[in-house]
Design a protein around this motif. Structure first.
Motif, mmCIF file in Angstrom:
data_model
loop_
_atom_site.group_PDB
_atom_site.id
_atom_site.type_symbol
_atom_site.label_atom_id
_atom_site.label_comp_id
_atom_site.label_asym_id
_atom_site.label_seq_id
_atom_site.Cartn_x
_atom_site.Cartn_y
_atom_site.Cartn_z
ATOM 1 N N MET A 1 14.294 -12.493 2.646
ATOM 2 C CA MET A 1 13.456 -13.395 3.428
ATOM 3 C C MET A 1 11.991 -12.982 3.338
ATOM 4 O O MET A 1 11.163 -13.636 3.938
ATOM 5 C CB MET A 1 13.908 -13.398 4.895
ATOM 6 C CG MET A 1 15.375 -13.824 5.101
ATOM 7 S SD MET A 1 15.786 -15.423 4.411
ATOM 8 C CE MET A 1 15.128 -16.509 5.602
ATOM 9 N N GLY A 2 11.704 -11.950 2.623
ATOM 10 C CA GLY A 2 10.320 -11.522 2.442
ATOM 11 C C GLY A 2 9.828 -10.554 3.480
ATOM 12 O O GLY A 2 8.661 -10.210 3.480
ATOM 13 N N GLU A 3 10.726 -10.045 4.357
ATOM 14 C CA GLU A 3 10.282 -9.151 5.423
ATOM 15 C C GLU A 3 10.135 -7.706 4.930
ATOM 16 O O GLU A 3 9.301 -6.966 5.421
ATOM 17 C CB GLU A 3 11.275 -9.208 6.584
ATOM 18 C CG GLU A 3 11.355 -10.583 7.215
ATOM 19 C CD GLU A 3 12.547 -10.740 8.137
ATOM 20 O OE1 GLU A 3 13.359 -9.800 8.242
ATOM 21 O OE2 GLU A 3 12.670 -11.816 8.731
ATOM 22 N N GLU A 4 10.917 -7.301 3.955
ATOM 23 C CA GLU A 4 10.900 -5.901 3.511
ATOM 24 C C GLU A 4 10.271 -5.767 2.123
ATOM 25 O O GLU A 4 10.735 -5.004 1.279
ATOM 26 C CB GLU A 4 12.326 -5.355 3.508
ATOM 27 C CG GLU A 4 12.961 -5.392 4.878
ATOM 28 C CD GLU A 4 14.398 -4.898 4.863
ATOM 29 O OE1 GLU A 4 14.828 -4.304 3.860
ATOM 30 O OE2 GLU A 4 15.083 -5.123 5.864
ATOM 31 N N LEU A 5 9.235 -6.536 1.839
ATOM 32 C CA LEU A 5 8.593 -6.515 0.527
ATOM 33 C C LEU A 5 7.391 -5.568 0.472
ATOM 34 O O LEU A 5 6.838 -5.332 -0.591
ATOM 35 C CB LEU A 5 8.127 -7.932 0.150
ATOM 36 C CG LEU A 5 9.218 -8.985 0.010
ATOM 37 C CD1 LEU A 5 8.602 -10.327 -0.292
ATOM 38 C CD2 LEU A 5 10.214 -8.589 -1.063
ATOM 39 N N SER A 6 7.025 -4.989 1.602
ATOM 40 C CA SER A 6 5.819 -4.161 1.634
ATOM 41 C C SER A 6 5.960 -2.896 0.790
ATOM 42 O O SER A 6 4.975 -2.374 0.277
ATOM 43 C CB SER A 6 5.465 -3.789 3.070
ATOM 44 O OG SER A 6 6.539 -3.066 3.651
ATOM 45 N N GLY A 7 7.142 -2.384 0.556
ATOM 46 C CA GLY A 7 7.318 -1.169 -0.219
ATOM 47 C C GLY A 7 7.466 -1.414 -1.708
ATOM 48 O O GLY A 7 7.593 -0.468 -2.490
ATOM 49 N N LEU A 8 7.451 -2.677 -2.171
ATOM 50 C CA LEU A 8 7.657 -2.995 -3.583
ATOM 51 C C LEU A 8 6.329 -3.003 -4.334
ATOM 52 O O LEU A 8 5.281 -3.375 -3.804
ATOM 53 C CB LEU A 8 8.337 -4.363 -3.731
ATOM 54 C CG LEU A 8 9.752 -4.494 -3.169
ATOM 55 C CD1 LEU A 8 10.248 -5.914 -3.352
ATOM 56 C CD2 LEU A 8 10.705 -3.522 -3.852
ATOM 57 N N SER A 9 6.407 -2.596 -5.594
ATOM 58 C CA SER A 9 5.215 -2.619 -6.447
ATOM 59 C C SER A 9 4.996 -4.038 -6.959
ATOM 60 O O SER A 9 5.835 -4.920 -6.809
ATOM 61 C CB SER A 9 5.391 -1.656 -7.618
ATOM 62 O OG SER A 9 6.408 -2.129 -8.474
ATOM 63 N N VAL A 10 3.864 -4.234 -7.618
ATOM 64 C CA VAL A 10 3.534 -5.547 -8.172
ATOM 65 C C VAL A 10 4.559 -5.939 -9.218
ATOM 66 O O VAL A 10 4.998 -7.097 -9.279
ATOM 67 C CB VAL A 10 2.105 -5.522 -8.786
ATOM 68 C CG1 VAL A 10 1.797 -6.820 -9.501
ATOM 69 C CG2 VAL A 10 1.072 -5.265 -7.717
ATOM 70 N N LYS A 11 4.991 -4.990 -10.056
ATOM 71 C CA LYS A 11 5.986 -5.274 -11.093
ATOM 72 C C LYS A 11 7.314 -5.677 -10.460
ATOM 73 O O LYS A 11 7.973 -6.619 -10.917
ATOM 74 C CB LYS A 11 6.158 -4.061 -11.998
ATOM 75 C CG LYS A 11 7.034 -4.335 -13.168
ATOM 76 C CD LYS A 11 6.977 -3.203 -14.164
ATOM 77 C CE LYS A 11 7.821 -3.628 -15.347
ATOM 78 N NZ LYS A 11 7.434 -3.028 -16.553
ATOM 79 N N ASP A 12 7.720 -4.993 -9.396
ATOM 80 C CA ASP A 12 8.963 -5.344 -8.694
ATOM 81 C C ASP A 12 8.868 -6.747 -8.086
ATOM 82 O O ASP A 12 9.822 -7.527 -8.133
ATOM 83 C CB ASP A 12 9.269 -4.318 -7.602
ATOM 84 C CG ASP A 12 9.646 -2.956 -8.171
ATOM 85 O OD1 ASP A 12 10.130 -2.908 -9.320
ATOM 86 O OD2 ASP A 12 9.459 -1.956 -7.444
ATOM 87 N N LEU A 13 7.710 -7.054 -7.520
ATOM 88 C CA LEU A 13 7.508 -8.390 -6.937
ATOM 89 C C LEU A 13 7.558 -9.476 -8.007
ATOM 90 O O LEU A 13 8.124 -10.551 -7.788
ATOM 91 C CB LEU A 13 6.177 -8.440 -6.181
ATOM 92 C CG LEU A 13 6.123 -7.650 -4.870
ATOM 93 C CD1 LEU A 13 4.706 -7.653 -4.298
ATOM 94 C CD2 LEU A 13 7.097 -8.223 -3.860
ATOM 95 N N GLN A 14 6.992 -9.203 -9.181
ATOM 96 C CA GLN A 14 7.040 -10.175 -10.274
ATOM 97 C C GLN A 14 8.483 -10.393 -10.754
ATOM 98 O O GLN A 14 8.889 -11.520 -11.032
ATOM 99 C CB GLN A 14 6.147 -9.727 -11.440
ATOM 100 C CG GLN A 14 4.669 -9.910 -11.151
ATOM 101 C CD GLN A 14 3.808 -9.365 -12.286
ATOM 102 O OE1 GLN A 14 4.233 -8.523 -13.085
ATOM 103 N NE2 GLN A 14 2.565 -9.836 -12.350
#
Length: 132
Positions: A1-14
């Protein structure tokens, strides 16, 4: 749901975004396929109903023609207002059966009979209703 995305890197988010887009594309393809199949099915059913409707229309026309032929046999092939039925005291059937009809009691007909006990004959006259 996008709540635990703060610990991900830019590559992980992509990578996560690409996975979501691939999944969403699969859902859209599946939805489009279902809708296309449903449209084709309804189109086939519509064609069958149209075919059945045309066959029923032909049958109705055939029955109408047979009725007209029977009418001509019974009442003769007359045209115009001088239609005389073959049966005495019968109503004549006009081609337009939707015309309103008015019934009116006619005057007794004078008949010269030798028997004094004979009853007076009464009848109906069929007149077109012109008040509509």
């Amino acid at each position: 749901m996008g709540e635990e995305l703060s610990g991900l890197s830019v590559k992980d988010l992509q990578n996560l975004e690409n996975q979501l887009e691939m999944s969403l594309r699969g859902v859209r393809v599946k939805k489009d396929k279902l809708l296309t199949d449903k449209i084709e099915d309804l189109s086939r059913k519509g064609d069958l109903i149209h075919q059945e409707n045309m066959e029923l229309y032909k049958k109705v026309n055939l029955v109408h023609q047979e009725n007209m032929d029977l009418h001509k046999k019974v009442y003769g092939n007359t045209s115009g207002a001088s239609r005389t039925p073959l049966l005495p005291n019968a109503f004549s059937i006009d081609d337009d059966l939707n015309v309103p009809v008015q019934l009116q009691l006619s005057q007794p007909q004078q008949e010269n009979h030798t028997s004094p006990g004979k009853a007076t004959k009464l009848g109906y006259i069929l007149l077109p209703n012109t008040s509509v």
